[in-house]
Design a protein around this motif. Structure first.
Motif, mmCIF file in Angstrom:
data_model
loop_
_atom_site.group_PDB
_atom_site.id
_atom_site.type_symbol
_atom_site.label_atom_id
_atom_site.label_comp_id
_atom_site.label_asym_id
_atom_site.label_seq_id
_atom_site.Cartn_x
_atom_site.Cartn_y
_atom_site.Cartn_z
ATOM 1 N N PHE A 56 5.516 -1.531 1.075
ATOM 2 C CA PHE A 56 6.496 -2.535 0.673
ATOM 3 C C PHE A 56 7.912 -1.981 0.857
ATOM 4 O O PHE A 56 8.778 -2.649 1.419
ATOM 5 N N TYR A 57 8.137 -0.759 0.424
ATOM 6 C CA TYR A 57 9.443 -0.112 0.582
ATOM 7 C C TYR A 57 9.832 -0.021 2.060
ATOM 8 O O TYR A 57 10.960 -0.334 2.430
ATOM 9 N N GLU A 58 8.900 0.402 2.903
ATOM 10 C CA GLU A 58 9.184 0.544 4.333
ATOM 11 C C GLU A 58 9.545 -0.797 4.963
ATOM 12 O O GLU A 58 10.463 -0.882 5.781
ATOM 13 N N LYS A 59 8.854 -1.844 4.578
ATOM 14 C CA LYS A 59 9.152 -3.165 5.131
ATOM 15 C C LYS A 59 10.522 -3.653 4.668
ATOM 16 O O LYS A 59 11.301 -4.165 5.471
ATOM 17 N N ILE A 60 10.826 -3.483 3.398
ATOM 18 C CA ILE A 60 12.132 -3.885 2.865
ATOM 19 C C ILE A 60 13.234 -3.047 3.512
ATOM 20 O O ILE A 60 14.279 -3.564 3.923
ATOM 21 N N SER A 61 13.008 -1.752 3.621
ATOM 22 C CA SER A 61 13.994 -0.844 4.207
ATOM 23 C C SER A 61 14.259 -1.192 5.670
ATOM 24 O O SER A 61 15.410 -1.237 6.114
ATOM 25 N N SER A 62 13.203 -1.455 6.420
ATOM 26 C CA SER A 62 13.347 -1.825 7.827
ATOM 27 C C SER A 62 14.116 -3.135 7.957
ATOM 28 O O SER A 62 15.012 -3.264 8.791
ATOM 29 N N ARG A 77 -3.679 5.775 -6.167
ATOM 30 C CA ARG A 77 -3.397 6.129 -4.770
ATOM 31 C C ARG A 77 -3.256 4.880 -3.894
ATOM 32 O O ARG A 77 -2.409 4.828 -3.012
ATOM 33 N N GLN A 78 -4.072 3.890 -4.131
ATOM 34 C CA GLN A 78 -3.974 2.644 -3.374
ATOM 35 C C GLN A 78 -2.653 1.940 -3.703
ATOM 36 O O GLN A 78 -1.961 1.448 -2.804
ATOM 37 N N LEU A 79 -2.291 1.906 -4.975
ATOM 38 C CA LEU A 79 -1.036 1.298 -5.388
ATOM 39 C C LEU A 79 0.150 2.055 -4.773
ATOM 40 O O LEU A 79 1.101 1.436 -4.301
ATOM 41 N N ALA A 80 0.063 3.366 -4.740
ATOM 42 C CA ALA A 80 1.127 4.181 -4.131
ATOM 43 C C ALA A 80 1.307 3.809 -2.664
ATOM 44 O O ALA A 80 2.436 3.668 -2.181
ATOM 45 N N ARG A 81 0.203 3.645 -1.958
ATOM 46 C CA ARG A 81 0.266 3.254 -0.550
ATOM 47 C C ARG A 81 0.916 1.883 -0.395
ATOM 48 O O ARG A 81 1.727 1.660 0.498
#
Length: 137
Positions: free
Chosen positions: A13-19, A4-8
């Motif tokens: 990371f995805y949100e930062k790259i996407s932004s 769960r921590q890794l998923a978060r």
């Protein structure tokens, strides 16, 4: 480490790259999906529609709409396949190649920023992990 921590962390990371990607693409007049299409063709050189759709993880119908738009804007063109006249390959135009190179430099700069926070050993480990995880999809 718990899953769960890794998923978060992956989501963050995805949100930062996407932004970051959205902010870079914003000034081009293209959508992130269209830019991603240019990136794939830029890295691969020539692709059939089916291959491009597989790399994007979409249907050939979806990628056809994107290619139509990018062809109309002068970034891509269809060329008859050398061995199969019923098939076309998608290639970058000079305008598309120029955009691809410029956009790729943004990716290199972002990677340099991330790498600056890592040791050589950590970069090698991170690269190995990314290769392994990318192989899953």
């Amino acid at each position: 480490m718990k899953v769960r921590q890794l998923a978060r962390q992956i989501v963050e990371f995805y949100e930062k790259i996407s932004s970051w990607e959205n902010s870079v693409v914003k000034g081009s007049g293209l959508t992130p999906s269209q830019m991603h299409t240019i990136e794939i063709v830029g890295h691969e050189g020539r692709l059939r529609m089916r291959e491009l759709a597989e790399k994007k993880g979409v249907t050939t119908g979806t990628v056809t709409v994107t290619v139509d738009r990018l062809e109309k804007e002068g970034y891509l063109r269809r060329e008859a396949h050398e061995k199969d006249r019923r098939s076309y390959e998608i290639v970058l135009t000079d305008k598309g190649e120029e955009l691809f190179k410029r956009h790729h430099e943004y990716h290199v700069s972002l990677t340099e920023e991330m790498a600056a926070a890592l040791t050589e050993e950590e970069m090698a480990l991170f690269s190995g992990i990314l290769s392994k995880v990318n192989g899953v999809f």
